[in-house]
Design a protein around this motif. Structure first.
Motif, PDB file in Angstrom:
ATOM      1  N   TYR A 232       0.817  -1.211   0.000  1.00 36.34           N
ATOM      2  CA  TYR A 232       0.000   0.000   0.000  1.00 36.34           C
ATOM      3  C   TYR A 232       0.857   1.269   0.000  1.00 36.34           C
ATOM      4  O   TYR A 232       0.325   2.367  -0.150  1.00 36.34           O
ATOM      5  CB  TYR A 232      -0.914   0.020   1.226  1.00 36.34           C
ATOM      6  CG  TYR A 232      -2.043  -0.973   1.148  1.00 36.34           C
ATOM      7  CD1 TYR A 232      -3.227  -0.654   0.503  1.00 36.34           C
ATOM      8  CD2 TYR A 232      -1.917  -2.242   1.700  1.00 36.34           C
ATOM      9  CE1 TYR A 232      -4.266  -1.565   0.414  1.00 36.34           C
ATOM     10  CE2 TYR A 232      -2.952  -3.166   1.623  1.00 36.34           C
ATOM     11  CZ  TYR A 232      -4.123  -2.820   0.978  1.00 36.34           C
ATOM     12  OH  TYR A 232      -5.145  -3.739   0.892  1.00 36.34           O
ATOM     13  N   LYS A 241       0.937  -7.900   1.544  1.00 31.98           N
ATOM     14  CA  LYS A 241      -0.268  -7.313   0.968  1.00 31.98           C
ATOM     15  C   LYS A 241      -1.345  -7.005   1.999  1.00 31.98           C
ATOM     16  O   LYS A 241      -2.295  -6.292   1.708  1.00 31.98           O
ATOM     17  CB  LYS A 241      -0.836  -8.252  -0.101  1.00 31.98           C
ATOM     18  CG  LYS A 241       0.137  -8.496  -1.255  1.00 31.98           C
ATOM     19  CD  LYS A 241      -0.418  -9.490  -2.248  1.00 31.98           C
ATOM     20  CE  LYS A 241       0.589  -9.746  -3.366  1.00 31.98           C
ATOM     21  NZ  LYS A 241       0.087 -10.759  -4.339  1.00 31.98           N
ATOM     22  N   LEU A 330      -8.206  -1.532   4.806  1.00 34.27           N
ATOM     23  CA  LEU A 330      -7.230  -0.977   3.869  1.00 34.27           C
ATOM     24  C   LEU A 330      -7.754  -1.011   2.430  1.00 34.27           C
ATOM     25  O   LEU A 330      -7.584  -0.052   1.675  1.00 34.27           O
ATOM     26  CB  LEU A 330      -5.907  -1.734   3.962  1.00 34.27           C
ATOM     27  CG  LEU A 330      -5.137  -1.568   5.277  1.00 34.27           C
ATOM     28  CD1 LEU A 330      -3.896  -2.450   5.274  1.00 34.27           C
ATOM     29  CD2 LEU A 330      -4.765  -0.119   5.518  1.00 34.27           C
ATOM     30  N   GLU A 331      -8.380  -2.103   2.066  1.00 36.57           N
ATOM     31  CA  GLU A 331      -8.896  -2.201   0.696  1.00 36.57           C
ATOM     32  C   GLU A 331     -10.047  -1.228   0.473  1.00 36.57           C
ATOM     33  O   GLU A 331     -10.217  -0.679  -0.631  1.00 36.57           O
ATOM     34  CB  GLU A 331      -9.332  -3.640   0.413  1.00 36.57           C
ATOM     35  CG  GLU A 331      -8.159  -4.616   0.457  1.00 36.57           C
ATOM     36  CD  GLU A 331      -8.434  -5.893  -0.291  1.00 36.57           C
ATOM     37  OE1 GLU A 331      -9.134  -5.848  -1.320  1.00 36.57           O
ATOM     38  OE2 GLU A 331      -7.960  -6.941   0.144  1.00 36.57           O
ATOM     39  N   THR A 334      -8.654   2.398   0.040  1.00 38.89           N
ATOM     40  CA  THR A 334      -7.998   2.622  -1.255  1.00 38.89           C
ATOM     41  C   THR A 334      -8.972   2.518  -2.432  1.00 38.89           C
ATOM     42  O   THR A 334      -8.575   2.727  -3.572  1.00 38.89           O
ATOM     43  CB  THR A 334      -6.847   1.622  -1.470  1.00 38.89           C
ATOM     44  OG1 THR A 334      -7.326   0.280  -1.289  1.00 38.89           O
ATOM     45  CG2 THR A 334      -5.710   1.877  -0.504  1.00 38.89           C
ATOM     46  N   GLU A 352      -3.579   5.086   8.866  1.00 36.08           N
ATOM     47  CA  GLU A 352      -4.013   4.464   7.609  1.00 36.08           C
ATOM     48  C   GLU A 352      -4.615   5.505   6.667  1.00 36.08           C
ATOM     49  O   GLU A 352      -4.288   5.533   5.469  1.00 36.08           O
ATOM     50  CB  GLU A 352      -5.031   3.355   7.908  1.00 36.08           C
ATOM     51  CG  GLU A 352      -4.411   2.134   8.561  1.00 36.08           C
ATOM     52  CD  GLU A 352      -5.428   1.119   9.026  1.00 36.08           C
ATOM     53  OE1 GLU A 352      -5.005   0.039   9.487  1.00 36.08           O
ATOM     54  OE2 GLU A 352      -6.649   1.384   8.944  1.00 36.08           O
ATOM     55  N   LEU A 356      -2.951   6.731   3.067  1.00 34.87           N
ATOM     56  CA  LEU A 356      -3.685   6.404   1.850  1.00 34.87           C
ATOM     57  C   LEU A 356      -4.385   7.619   1.249  1.00 34.87           C
ATOM     58  O   LEU A 356      -5.093   7.499   0.249  1.00 34.87           O
ATOM     59  CB  LEU A 356      -4.694   5.289   2.139  1.00 34.87           C
ATOM     60  CG  LEU A 356      -4.064   3.991   2.675  1.00 34.87           C
ATOM     61  CD1 LEU A 356      -5.128   2.979   3.054  1.00 34.87           C
ATOM     62  CD2 LEU A 356      -3.084   3.396   1.677  1.00 34.87           C
TER      63      LEU A 356
END
Length: 450
Positions: A232, A241, A330-331, A334, A352, A356
């Motif tokens: 990331y 990942k 996180l996914e 993003t 985070e 991001l």
């Protein structure tokens, strides 16, 4: 490097996901520098977690005295912390002996600041000692001054008192770290910090530059953040990942499928972390504030919290929102559809979002969160705080207007520009030769001579 000469770090997080994840990420960075690392979790956490079997980090266990149920098995917070200290002291020592007998002697113990008793375990075995703080450098500096008796935390309703410490902005009472039932746990982190070999902060130099100038005069400090999976940020650890540990199972498919057909920057993501219990009145205000905002929203409401939602709320917002019990954060952050992050301002979530480039609407609840919220708004300029009323509740209209401020108003444009800037700086910190990467490399090199 021959295996028998390879330095070995034993890493001890406090048994909660928000503490385990950043320390595990640090472990992965150390492994990439040639250090052998064993992460020690309690027996209950080890049995409960969904861990990556391909992790380059080794895992060990010790006992907190509640092997069947962890914290939930204890009678009270005090009872749990007392057992964690007493049983943990003995069984962590047993783990160190076991590793030594297996030909993997430990050189250094890196322990969570919430576990200061680990200092004495390391001392008994002649190990180097490093403390890892999962909260911000600013917050830890405030708590350290409280521990030393140099300041006291003012009552929340004291509108006249301010906290003044070198390297920090002035904190009004409602912006300071909040006194809470875990006060002793927070303040006693510093009982031996002046005697450790290294002090680690999950931050990066430019994020807290002024306060770092101050604390580096006190301790041998290393900034090693942001502790996000490499793919990331700098993308140098190709297999890194995700965090690799989950104590809750995320609703991955439901979240990503729902987000996939939403316009870019149109969704409000809402999550208050893995620990916070939101009051029923506050849950209701959040619910109607989100609905009245007219934005699409994805809201994480843990299973134990769902009963606090208004009657029939999920059906009423079925065209506008999605409520899930846990998410792949996180996914989600993003995903191109995300426009802002409504958060309790726990430091992991703040880091985070900053890393991001996601704008924040801050709703701090307790502990370090009010101070993090101040930095989000006043110092870093990456978000807007929703101010609570005299009862500590953010009402629906305040939440609605705060979301609008970030998503549509002029200030929101500046917030988005700042978020993009800090995202670049976070990546630079972990790029080869960046400040955080340099600190990790230097620490790894020092371990060669332990």
């Amino acid at each position: 490097m021959e295996n028998k000469k390879r330095p070995h770090a034993l890493v001890l997080p406090y048994p909660a996901q928000g503490h385990i994840n950043p320390m595990l990420q640090f472990c992965k960075r150390l492994v990439s520098k040639g250090i052998k690392v064993t992460l020690a979790n309690t027996i209950y956490i080890s049995k409960s977690m969904l861990a990556d079997p391909q992790s380059p980090v080794c895992f060990g266990t010790y006992s907190d005295g509640f092997d069947l149920g962890g914290y939930a098995q204890s009678e009270s917070t005090d009872n749990y912390l007392s057992s964690l200290r007493d049983v943990g002291f003995q069984t962590l020592g047993n783990l160190i002996k076991k590793l030594d007998e297996a030909g993997n002697p430990v050189n250094v113990l890196i322990y969570d600041g919430f576990l200061p008793w680990a200092f004495d375990v390391a001392k008994n075995f002649g190990l180097k000692k490093a403390v890892f703080f999962t909260q911000s450098c600013a917050v830890n500096t405030i708590y350290y001054h409280v521990y030393k008796g140099l300041i006291s935390l003012p009552p929340r309703d004291d509108e006249t008192s301010v906290i003044s410490i070198p390297g920090l902005p002035l904190f009004k009472s409602w912006e300071a770290p909040a006194p809470m039932e875990y006060r002793d746990l927070l303040i006693n982190q510093y009982s031996n910090v002046d005697y450790v070999d290294w002090v680690f902060f999950n931050t990066f130099h430019k994020l807290e530059e002024e306060v770092l100038k101050y604390v580096t005069k006190l301790w041998k400090v290393r900034t090693i953040g942001p502790t996000l999976p490499s793919m990331y940020l700098d993308k140098r650890l190709e297999d890194d990942k995700d965090y690799g540990i989950n104590l809750f199972k995320p609703n991955y498919g439901a979240c990503m499928e729902w987000l996939s057909d939403k316009p870019s920057g149109s969704v409000i993501y809402v999550s208050f972390g893995s620990f916070i219990q939101v009051e029923a009145e506050q849950m209701e205000e959040i619910a109607w504030g989100l609905k009245d905002s007219n934005f699409n929203f994805l809201w994480v409401v843990r299973e134990l919290e769902k009963a606090k939602l208004p009657n029939n709320f999920i059906n009423e917002i079925s065209e506008q929102g999605l409520v899930v019990t846990w998410s792949p954060q996180l996914e989600i952050l993003t995903h191109e559809s995300i426009g802002c992050f409504v958060t309790h301002c726990g430091f992991n979530s703040v880091i985070e979002a900053i890393s991001l480039g996601v704008p924040i609407v801050g709703m701090p609840q307790w502990s370090d969160q009010p101070a993090n919220g101040k930095y989000v708004d006043d110092v870093w300029g990456v978000g807007f705080r929703a101010r609570p009323d005299e009862k500590g509740i953010v009402n629906r209209n305040v939440l609605k207007s705060s979301i609008k401020e970030v998503m549509e108003e002029e200030k929101g444009k500046v917030i988005k520009e700042n978020a993009a800037k800090w995202k670049n700086l976070a990546t630079e910190a972990l790029d080869e030769g960046g400040s955080s990467d340099k600190n990790i490399s230097e620490f790894a090199a020092e371990l060669l001579y332990c």
